[in-house]
Motif scaffolding. Sequence first.
Motif, mmCIF file in Angstrom:
data_model
loop_
_atom_site.group_PDB
_atom_site.id
_atom_site.type_symbol
_atom_site.label_atom_id
_atom_site.label_comp_id
_atom_site.label_asym_id
_atom_site.label_seq_id
_atom_site.Cartn_x
_atom_site.Cartn_y
_atom_site.Cartn_z
ATOM 1 N N HIS A 187 2.986 -0.093 -3.339
ATOM 2 C CA HIS A 187 4.176 0.486 -3.964
ATOM 3 C C HIS A 187 4.195 0.146 -5.446
ATOM 4 O O HIS A 187 4.587 0.959 -6.275
ATOM 5 C CB HIS A 187 5.450 -0.072 -3.306
ATOM 6 N N THR A 247 3.555 -0.933 5.463
ATOM 7 C CA THR A 247 3.250 -1.705 4.250
ATOM 8 C C THR A 247 2.746 -3.100 4.600
ATOM 9 O O THR A 247 1.770 -3.602 4.023
ATOM 10 C CB THR A 247 4.511 -1.805 3.382
ATOM 11 N N ASP A 305 -1.029 2.866 0.114
ATOM 12 C CA ASP A 305 0.318 2.909 0.679
ATOM 13 C C ASP A 305 1.090 4.072 0.058
ATOM 14 O O ASP A 305 1.390 4.056 -1.127
ATOM 15 C CB ASP A 305 1.038 1.580 0.372
ATOM 16 N N GLU A 306 1.383 5.065 0.872
ATOM 17 C CA GLU A 306 2.073 6.278 0.418
ATOM 18 C C GLU A 306 1.470 6.837 -0.871
ATOM 19 O O GLU A 306 2.155 6.984 -1.883
ATOM 20 C CB GLU A 306 3.576 5.999 0.222
ATOM 21 N N ALA A 366 11.175 0.109 2.563
ATOM 22 C CA ALA A 366 11.504 1.058 1.496
ATOM 23 C C ALA A 366 12.443 2.162 1.987
ATOM 24 O O ALA A 366 13.430 2.501 1.334
ATOM 25 C CB ALA A 366 10.217 1.656 0.941
HETATM 26 MG MG LIG Z 1 6.424 0.878 3.057
#
Ligand SMILES: [Mg+2]
Lengths: 227, 227, 252, 58, 219, 219
Positions: free
Chosen positions: F90, F52, F163-164, E141
């Motif tokens: 994501h 990820t 994830d984030e 990303a």
């Molecule tokens: Mg990532």
Amino acid sequence: MSHGTALGACRALIVRDLALLWRRRGDALNPALFAVMVIMLFPFALGPEPQMLGRIAAGTVLVALLLAGLLSLDALFRSDLEDGSLEQLVLSPHPLPLLLACKIAVHWLTTALPLLLAAPLLGELLFLPPQVLGTLMAALALSTPLLSLIGAVCVALTVGMRRSGMLLALLVLPLYVPVLIFAAGACDAAQQGLPVAAPLLWLGAALVLALVLAPLACAAALRISLS
Amino acid sequence: MSHGTALGACRALIVRDLALLWRRRGDALNPALFAVMVIMLFPFALGPEPQMLGRIAAGTVLVALLLAGLLSLDALFRSDLEDGSLEQLVLSPHPLPLLLACKIAVHWLTTALPLLLAAPLLGELLFLPPQVLGTLMAALALSTPLLSLIGAVCVALTVGMRRSGMLLALLVLPLYVPVLIFAAGACDAAQQGLPVAAPLLWLGAALVLALVLAPLACAAALRISLS
Amino acid sequence: MNPLVLWFHKLGSPPYFYRLAGRLLPWLWGLAAIGIAAGLYGGLVLAPPDYQQSDAFRIIYIHVPSAWMSLFIYFFMAVNGFIALVWRIKLSEILAMAAAPVGAAFTFICLATGSLWGKPMWGTWWTWDARLTSELVLLFLYLGVIGLYHAIEDRRQAARAAAFLALIGIVNLPIVHFSVKWWNTLHQGSTVKLFGPSLIDSRMLWPLLIMAVATKFAFAASLLSRARVDLLELESGKDWARQIALAEETSA
Amino acid sequence: MSEFFAMGGYGAYVWGSLAVFFVVLGIDAAAPLVKRRRVLRELRGRLKRAQKRNEESA
Amino acid sequence: MNSPAPLEAPALLQARGLAYLRNDEPIFGPLDFALYPGEVVLIEGDNGSGKTTLLKVLSGLLAPSAGSVLLNGEPLTLARLSHQVALLGHLLGIKAELSPLQNLRFAIGLGGLRPGITPHHALKSVGLDGYEDVPLRQLSAGQKKRVALARLLLVPAALWLLDEPYANLDREGMALVNRLLEVHALRGGAALITSHGAYAYTSGTPRRLQLHAPAEKAA
Amino acid sequence: MNSPAPLEAPALLQARGLAYLRNDEPIFGPLDFALYPGEVVLIEGDNGSGKTTLLKVLSGLLAPSAGSVLLNGEPLTLARLSHQVALLGHLLGIKAELSPLQNLRFAIGLGGLRPGITPHHALKSVGLDGYEDVPLRQLSAGQKKRVALARLLLVPAALWLLDEPYANLDREGMALVNRLLEVHALRGGAALITSHGAYAYTSGTPRRLQLHAPAEKAA
Ligand SMILES: [Mg+2]
Ligand code: HEM
Ligand SMILES: Nc1ncnc2c1ncn2[C@@H]1O[C@H](COP(=O)(O)OP(=O)(O)OP(=O)(O)O)[C@@H](O)[C@H]1O
Ligand SMILES: Nc1ncnc2c1ncn2[C@@H]1O[C@H](COP(=O)(O)OP(=O)(O)OP(=O)(O)O)[C@@H](O)[C@H]1O
Ligand SMILES: [Mg+2]
């Protein structure tokens, strides 16, 4: 902590898919409209004589419905993949084949059933001989779920790819041909006044087999294409 | 600071689209394969008699190519929309209709041209009478770019939506019908040994008109559906 | 300002239009009902049977006005769509989109009654001649406009996209109308002429003309009642819409 | 009278056309009324939500 | 809003009574502000306060419902977009099938090239040397975001509109964005960026533009 | 890696020599670690270091190239996924056409319901009351993220893989994530999160797991 039952999961899935469909209820009619339009193209392309059209009516209706079903197939998992719902489905604690069977059933109910109901009208547009209509409907009732089940397995294989529409058609059509041959054989027999039971029985047997095996194959294919 | 020339922008666009195509060169053949398979379904659905098939050959090839073109249409702007390239295209300092004309041209070259080259083979599969082949090819050469241009306008209108495939077919087919009528008319005349110039001239005139107007309409439609 | 321009300006204001349409509606429905009753009485009872078709010709009093309406409404929709695209007038967007379902309804009636007429006259429900086909294409165009309008979330953007499609589809109108002249077809040529003598007995003609006017009123009524609701939906954030909602609640 | 309804043997077609006409126009006339009720219901729901939110924040 | 910028220079971007309604509901209220060469303005606001929408209106992709946008004193309309604007949105506008180099070449063809820089240079300055020919699909990303940043370096746009440029970047990447903004400002460019606080443009004293969530406005 | 957690409790998640190769190139090296109930571990690493990918392997969506993952002591395979894992990637896994309420009801049907909480409560705790019936398509980036967070609250999973989770959220949203993590840890759950620094899990002393970019490894 309860994980809910598998039946509950199926119900939730069906409710959600129907709600999604309701949100875009206009789309539900589209396969039927598409089939109508494909049918409509033939008199333009071939000329309007009723005998001529009546001769090819049953076959053309079969092909048109098959193509319409094929086109709506792509939507089966695409949006679930694009927003990550498919990953959540695979990660759920319930048996994946069961969940997929529900998805396929909803898909059939909402795309193929309207087509089935529209079939008499389509036949009328092409001057289908009346004695064939019953057989055509029976053949369609057996073959459309079969096509949905076979198609779902292929869709599951191509689901990870972008712009897979064409590739999908290539994978699916060879598998559709046998189904088409039996369905067309039944209609042809009816047109000639011969008995139609044998090809219809073959279709029925194939359907029973697919009902059992296709969800399993579909789940396996999905796992492969997600990894 | 230089903004480059409009010609440079067109070149960059064409180079990029061809590079993309090269990366997925398998897909470029798909429309032709799809058409082959639709054609192939007909002998199964209608039975294999050559006279019968020869009678419907030209019309069926036209319908099959039209459907294949329709299916590949959806890809025209979709991936550009999904990754934001389309916004960048609209924001570029060069005239949008010109850029879109380039995109449509590349699309025609890579989807319709292979189909056109495959047409004689497809005709052969259905026992197309030899005296019709020339007219069929001329009609296809005129009508496929016309279909690409008309289709591009409709695609531009539906580009913002998900799952627009079916809606697109609904919008496009009514506009395709007149084109199909003229093309089929020419083939029919050839089959009966009548002069074929008039319908072909109509197609040519429509093509010239579309070449001028469609990119403009396409740009306008795109601006509407991006806003 | 010119009073006409002023009135036009006022018409563009949603609450004014809503109230005006509300007051006009009963009159329009009434005129439509009276006209249809009179036209059908004249056509089904008073008019003599046709020497060729005997009583089957009476379908004309439904078929032909509906066919005319299907063309007229498309034209109306396209004109409003053009105004909406160029001047971005909200009312035009609403009128264009409210006209589409009514037009589709009349097109459907034309197709169905034509089909019902064709069975006894031509011996078939349907043939693929130019007029019938172009009328069917007209139905698909209406459905395409409606489908596009409902496929886009933002109402105003949706209206503009659908209006654009309606404008492209307008090429079909001359094809429908002139198809009997351009191609030799099964379908009847023009019998009623705007200019010059009509080829039809006056006892058969006047109910037809009354029906033509009455269906215009029915269209106007349906259009306004649709436009009112659409306006209410579009403006549901505004004060006037809230007041209407509250008033309806207390009255209901 | 029954002669009138028979329409010279074409009764089914003539009255069928008439039925199509009235049924389709009837649906067309009813549709906005149904939609109007839905719109007003949703609008009132929104008003109630806004009211509740205002009371909470106050 | 008080503007600390020199008033004698012409404003690069000016918004006058700018508002946007969606389905007739206000997304952001009437805004008046000006952006001068050399300035970087940070748009702040909670989730759903209309930052993304504002940037789209300013780039000309969405037509404003009220008010106007002036670019170098000339009005911006949908039909006549300005070509001095580079937009970096949530969608990066790059092709996953192509390599960074191919993507940048296309961007140059479309938007022109700033003198004195090449695609190779640009990729090097965003820390992607060695990745010139890898299909973007195979990048993470943050690496994709860097390719999009390289495009900004190449295209001769005076005004940058960046929507959450720091998202998905590691610390070094965030510092990189700040460096790019600094250089762009020194060169006489201007930028409007959105961010959720932390890693905002830090050198100099960035002006801030506050958007309010619609719910608050309604109450 | 040294683990500060009590060793007598069984590990919720354990990785043994875990590695993932893509096209025979290592994405992340052999990793050994354990995660105990009540722990929150932060995965750090530059862009492209494999965060990820690691989360996907741990959830069972990707099969590891080497080593194994144990969940509650049982091995995790592609065919037998564990059902104690909630993954937030994501892609959020929510439907843009449906309302938050419909999305959450579906998630419950699929994954079960944690006792003592309802969808309405969950939406309220992520600050989305009033948006129950709005199609998600009409929400901003941050508002969508909040719906996905509400799902975590409802589903009875002991292990969260996020994830984030902080990306696209405003400051209040980030604090919300921290609050959710805290409650989850107190309840005996565990979580593995990725983030680019700043707004990481702050209460307690979060353990960190460092991934290295492949370029560094190659050098
Ligand atoms: Mg990532
Ligand atoms: C499905 C079948 C049919 C369709 C779609 C259809 C369509 C139309 C349309 C669109 C018009 C209006 C044309 C214009 O004013 O430009 C029309 C007019 C008319 N139709 Fe039909 N029609 C059908 C069947 C029939 C049949 C079976 C008859 C009688 C045998 C018939 C008799 C007429 C007559 C007399 C007019 C008035 C012509 C004039 O005065 O302009 N139609 N039809
Ligand atoms: N397509 C849409 N249709 C209707 N409403 C929308 C649409 N997109 C956004 N909105 C609404 O507009 C408002 C502003 O959205 P926008 O995306 O501009 O917010 P944002 O400031 O960028 O938020 P975030 O920080 O979460 O990205 C939000 O309340 C959102 O619900
Ligand atoms: N589909 C893919 N094919 C090949 N390589 C890939 C693919 N996806 C990711 N990679 C590579 O794997 C590495 C790890 O990617 P990953 O997405 O796990 O990184 P990440 O730590 O999540 O980075 P970020 O912080 O930028 O999100 C990267 O170098 C990337 O280039
Ligand atoms: Mg945003």
